[in-house]
Scaffold this motif. Structure first.
Motif, PDB file in Angstrom:
ATOM      1  N   ILE A   1      -9.736   0.239   5.149  1.00  0.00           N
ATOM      2  CA  ILE A   1      -8.657   0.953   5.866  1.00  0.00           C
ATOM      3  C   ILE A   1      -9.285   1.934   6.857  1.00  0.00           C
ATOM      4  O   ILE A   1     -10.064   2.812   6.488  1.00  0.00           O
ATOM      5  CB  ILE A   1      -7.742   1.695   4.873  1.00  0.00           C
TER       6      ILE A   1
ATOM      7  N   VAL B   1      -1.010  -3.434  10.236  1.00  0.00           N
ATOM      8  CA  VAL B   1      -1.403  -4.322   9.136  1.00  0.00           C
ATOM      9  C   VAL B   1      -1.998  -5.616   9.686  1.00  0.00           C
ATOM     10  O   VAL B   1      -1.476  -6.202  10.644  1.00  0.00           O
ATOM     11  CB  VAL B   1      -0.170  -4.647   8.250  1.00  0.00           C
ATOM     12  N   ASP B   2      -3.103  -6.053   9.068  1.00  0.00           N
ATOM     13  CA  ASP B   2      -3.738  -7.346   9.395  1.00  0.00           C
ATOM     14  C   ASP B   2      -4.063  -7.510  10.879  1.00  0.00           C
ATOM     15  O   ASP B   2      -3.888  -8.589  11.457  1.00  0.00           O
ATOM     16  CB  ASP B   2      -2.844  -8.518   8.948  1.00  0.00           C
TER      17      ASP B   2
ATOM     18  N   LYS C   1      -2.210   3.379  -0.292  1.00  0.00           N
ATOM     19  CA  LYS C   1      -2.522   2.517  -1.438  1.00  0.00           C
ATOM     20  C   LYS C   1      -1.322   1.666  -1.839  1.00  0.00           C
ATOM     21  O   LYS C   1      -1.454   0.504  -2.208  1.00  0.00           O
ATOM     22  CB  LYS C   1      -2.973   3.367  -2.631  1.00  0.00           C
TER      23      LYS C   1
ATOM     24  N   ARG D   1       0.968   0.655   0.097  1.00  0.00           N
ATOM     25  CA  ARG D   1       1.217  -0.349   1.141  1.00  0.00           C
ATOM     26  C   ARG D   1       0.240  -1.521   1.024  1.00  0.00           C
ATOM     27  O   ARG D   1       0.526  -2.620   1.485  1.00  0.00           O
ATOM     28  CB  ARG D   1       1.049   0.281   2.532  1.00  0.00           C
ATOM     29  N   THR D   2      -0.918  -1.263   0.444  1.00  0.00           N
ATOM     30  CA  THR D   2      -1.955  -2.302   0.389  1.00  0.00           C
ATOM     31  C   THR D   2      -2.124  -2.892  -1.009  1.00  0.00           C
ATOM     32  O   THR D   2      -2.892  -3.827  -1.200  1.00  0.00           O
ATOM     33  CB  THR D   2      -3.314  -1.724   0.851  1.00  0.00           C
TER      34      THR D   2
END
Length: 329
Positions: free
Chosen positions: A23, A52-53, A76, A78-79
């Protein structure tokens, strides 16, 4: 302030560098990057967005998060998983007593729409711990029926919300749970004003009264009683009219000494203000006022005399409440 948030953001980046090196954290001064400001539609400062990604399409907004610890939890969740799976009473107790606030979902099974909404909500409320369980033992230990969300404050249950599958709305749950970061009635001051506006409830009711008056205790208890019923829908705020630093709020609501105690509702989206029709601050009058407002039946309050016909005839224009904003701003 932006400075404080920037420091907390940097602290979160330092801590997550060890725990989650994938991150990346960055900051942009949009004064020098107008194209980025336009592309990502930045209007408020500071704004935090999570990409994201490797995609710059539809980043996720991170709103109302101000502490490094909450940033870390938010990222955390979110992932990875947003809630802790609880299999025993000991595990439940550990979560309930770890922080001031904890939210536990008690479910019949861990695969239904209510569970999905609960986990989605947990992603947006990083200020508190979230756990969920379908364990018979844990249900029995707390005597809670299945498919309920329970908020614990300082280890004790303070709210029980039955989750109806397919009926629950993530935003409503987020609003309800976030209100527990505030007191049932929050006294307005510089410190609490930030917390009040961080809770995503657009309806605020304000009681203007001197806190040292003879009738204060009775009025305050009535106000608190009404607050219980409207938690998650209306935030109840107390404004001490003896506090000179609150002068700007009195001006904004056009409250005079003669009006006190006064009750007003403010809608943060439309900025419309509503005056409680009754003078007495009783539980019944407060509930009736709040309910009529939520039902869309209350009329906005214009604390202003009518605009004089000749207001525009002379070099010095005559301003009243109804034309002040339009002419001045």
């Amino acid at each position: 302030s932006s400075q404080n948030l920037s420091e907390e953001f940097a602290e979160a980046a330092r801590q997550l560098k060890k725990e989650a090196p994938r991150i990346q954290f960055g900051k942009i001064d949009v004064t020098y990057q107008p194209d980025l400001r336009k592309e990502f539609n930045i209007h408020e400062f500071p704004t935090v967005k999570f990409f994201v990604d490797g995609s710059r399409e539809d980043p996720i907004d991170c709103k109302g998060v101000r502490q490094a610890s909450a940033f870390i939890t938010w990222v955390k969740r979110r992932t990875g998983p947003s809630t802790v799976l609880i299999n025993s009473t000991d595990q439940a107790e550990a979560i309930i007593n770890a922080d001031d606030l904890a939210v536990i979902g008690f479910f019949k099974e861990l695969h239904n729409n209510s569970v999905d909404v609960f986990c989605e909500t947990a992603r947006d409320v990083p200020e508190m711990s979230f756990g969920m369980t379908d364990s018979e033992d844990v249900h029995a230990n707390y005597g809670i029926q299945k498919n309920s969300l329970v908020v614990f404050k300082k280890g004790k249950p303070v709210h029980n919300e039955v989750l109806e599958d397919g009926r629950q709305n993530k935003l409503d749950l987020t609003r309800l749970i976030k209100t527990f970061t505030l007191d049932l009635v929050t006294e307005y001051n510089l410190e609490t004003s930030v917390k009040i506006f961080d809770v995503p409830v657009e309806n605020h009711i304000l009681l203007f009264t001197p806190t040292n008056s003879n009738t204060f205790n009775t009025i305050y208890e009535n106000y608190r009683s009404a607050a219980v019923e409207f938690r998650g829908k209306i935030i109840f705020v107390l404004v001490d009219t003896n506090e000179t630093r609150n002068g700007r709020i009195f001006e904004y609501f056009l409250i005079r000494d003669i009006d006190v105690p006064a009750v007003r509702i403010l809608n943060l989206t439309s900025h419309a203000k509503y005056k409680m029709p009754a003078d007495e601050v009783t539980v019944e009058n407060l509930k009736e006022f709040c309910q009529s407002y939520l039902n869309g039946k209350a009329k906005p309050h214009l604390s202003s005399e009518e605009i004089p016909e000749d207001w525009d005839k002379m070099p010095v224009k005559v301003l009243v409440g109804k034309n002040f904003n339009r002419i001045v701003f």
